[in-house]
Design an enzyme around this catalytic site. Structure first.
Site, mmCIF file in Angstrom:
data_model
loop_
_atom_site.group_PDB
_atom_site.id
_atom_site.type_symbol
_atom_site.label_atom_id
_atom_site.label_comp_id
_atom_site.label_asym_id
_atom_site.label_seq_id
_atom_site.Cartn_x
_atom_site.Cartn_y
_atom_site.Cartn_z
ATOM 1 N N ASP A 1 0.825 -1.208 0.000
ATOM 2 C CA ASP A 1 0.000 0.000 0.000
ATOM 3 C C ASP A 1 0.857 1.254 0.000
ATOM 4 O O ASP A 1 0.581 2.222 -0.720
ATOM 5 C CB ASP A 1 -0.917 0.007 1.234
ATOM 6 C CG ASP A 1 -1.996 -1.055 1.155
ATOM 7 O OD1 ASP A 1 -2.907 -0.911 0.339
ATOM 8 O OD2 ASP A 1 -1.915 -2.022 1.927
ATOM 9 N N THR A 2 1.886 1.257 0.831
ATOM 10 C CA THR A 2 2.710 2.455 0.952
ATOM 11 C C THR A 2 3.501 2.722 -0.318
ATOM 12 O O THR A 2 3.634 3.879 -0.742
ATOM 13 C CB THR A 2 3.663 2.312 2.154
ATOM 14 O OG1 THR A 2 2.900 2.005 3.319
ATOM 15 C CG2 THR A 2 4.415 3.610 2.389
#
Length: 402
Positions: free
Chosen positions: A174-175
């Site tokens: 996600d990051t």
């Protein structure tokens, strides 16, 4: 030379509407907000962003939320209602950037695809983060960061050889998607300013963001048919670079530079290896990596972590211990570089949060406001787009806003 008057923040004057939830979209919004963008986060009335209730909770709110939503404003708006969608369009009409991480097709189903939105705001930059992207045969499949890490090739390499693949401990997929999305937004804003004022869509797939950092994975397969496998704490093809056992823990040592390797071997009393012509370059060391690793661990295993760090730092060999949260919180270097900030929450608690990265010397990021409670800014935002108190009250009565 005439001095340049810089704004106090790099993104001062940029307005962002954030429709994302959980990690990928909101992390992109956080990054933009840290550098001065005005980020208005749209949340569902009643429940809000699920991240508010993830992991450890203080007074009903996740402390993770305090990091992810700092410097943002919150409006509780029902996007599934026609009235809520109309209000969202009014907000987007005045925005520079829209961030969303719904499943592909969701906004189109609400009549809010990019074609429709760009008609009311031709300069709109739209960041779309999803599991598999807006196109392709997998576009409609549900995808979270963990699945992106698997498809992107990362999970196959994590863990010990022959054992179950492990995650790295955080939602790295996600990051990475958020950071790629943030880069895309900044490039699109620059292009808009330099080339005619038109916006565009940034399409980020979770697995592609992971795949983009997989280094030589595919070139090695293409050229040699080599399928890279998990290697534990070692860095395959680079030697020596590994974790080594000490009396009271582990250290990471990166002795893979030619001159660094000689200094490392001298420090551990193995000049025979340091002066061996066959080990003078990385290719030679890779062939004998097991022998080299054994020599290093024979030395580290008889010493405490602190003593290994002292000796190798003195020899200018890159070395580090494996930090825990306590190590980070107590480390003077983190504090000297403002990487541990104290933030007062809207409930009055003080909590330490990560500092701001990257560090801009002329227009640094800042922690301006704590993370909002759900709908804290609903009335203020609605007034800014011209709604009266009576209209806001009527919307609240119909549960369009909260």
């Amino acid at each position: 030379m005439t001095p340049i008057n810089l704004p106090t923040s790099a993104l001062q004057g940029v307005r962002v509407i954030e429709m994302g939830q959980l990690i990928a979209g909101p992390f992109a919004g956080k990054t933009l907000a840290d550098f001065g963008a005005e980020v208005i986060k749209i949340e569902a009335p009643g429940s809000g962003d699920p991240l508010r209730n993830w992991r450890l909770i203080q007074d009903g709110t996740s402390v993770w939320w305090q990091v992810q939503s700092r410097n943002k404003r919150s409006i509780a708006l029902d996007l599934r209602s026609a009235e809520g969608q109309d209000i969202a369009r009014q907000l987007i009409k005045e925005a520079d950037v829209l961030i969303e991480n719904f499943r592909p097709g969701t906004l189109e189903g609400w009549g809010m695809g990019y074609e429709q939105l760009s008609e009311i705001n031709p300069g709109l930059v739209m960041l779309r983060i999803s599991g598999y992207g807006q196109t392709g045969p997998y576009r409609d499949l549900p995808g979270f960061g963990a699945i992106g890490e698997a498809m992107g090739g990362l999970r196959h390499l994590t863990g010990e050889p022959g054992r179950v693949p492990v995650r790295c401990g955080i939602s790295i997929g996600d990051t990475l998607a958020a950071l790629h999305g943030t880069i895309g937004v900044l490039m699109a804003l620059y292009h808009r300013q330099a080339h005619g004022g038109r916006g565009q869509v940034i399409d980020v797939a979770l697995h592609e963001a992971v795949f983009n950092v997989m280094e030589s994975l595919i070139p090695e397969y293409s050229a040699f048919g080599a399928v890279r496998e998990a290697a534990g704490s070692a860095l395959p093809g680079i030697a020596p670079s590994n974790a080594y056992r000490c009396e009271d823990g582990y250290v990471l040592v990166a002795g893979n530079g030619d001159s660094i390797f000689k200094r490392l071997m001298s420090t551990i009393g193995r000049d025979d290896l340091g002066n061996d012509p066959a080990l003078g370059d990385n290719a030679g060391r890779v062939k004998r990596v097991a022998e080299i690793d054994a020599a290093i661990e024979a030395w580290t295993s008889q010493r405490r972590v602190a003593d290994v760090l002292e000796a190798l730092n003195a020899a200018r060999v890159p070395v580090g211990k494996v930090y825990t949260a306590r190590d980070i919180a107590e480390d003077p270097h983190y504090r000297a570089r403002d990487m541990l900030l104290t933030q007062r929450t809207r409930d009055g608690h003080e909590v330490q949060v990560p500092g701001i990265v990257p560090k801009l010397m002329g227009t640094p990021g800042s922690l301006r406001t704590p993370a909002p409670k759900l709908g804290d800014d609903t009335d203020a935002v609605l007034r800014e787009i011209g709604l009266t108190e009576e209209q806001i009250a009527a919307l609240r009565a119909r549960k369009v806003v909260a």
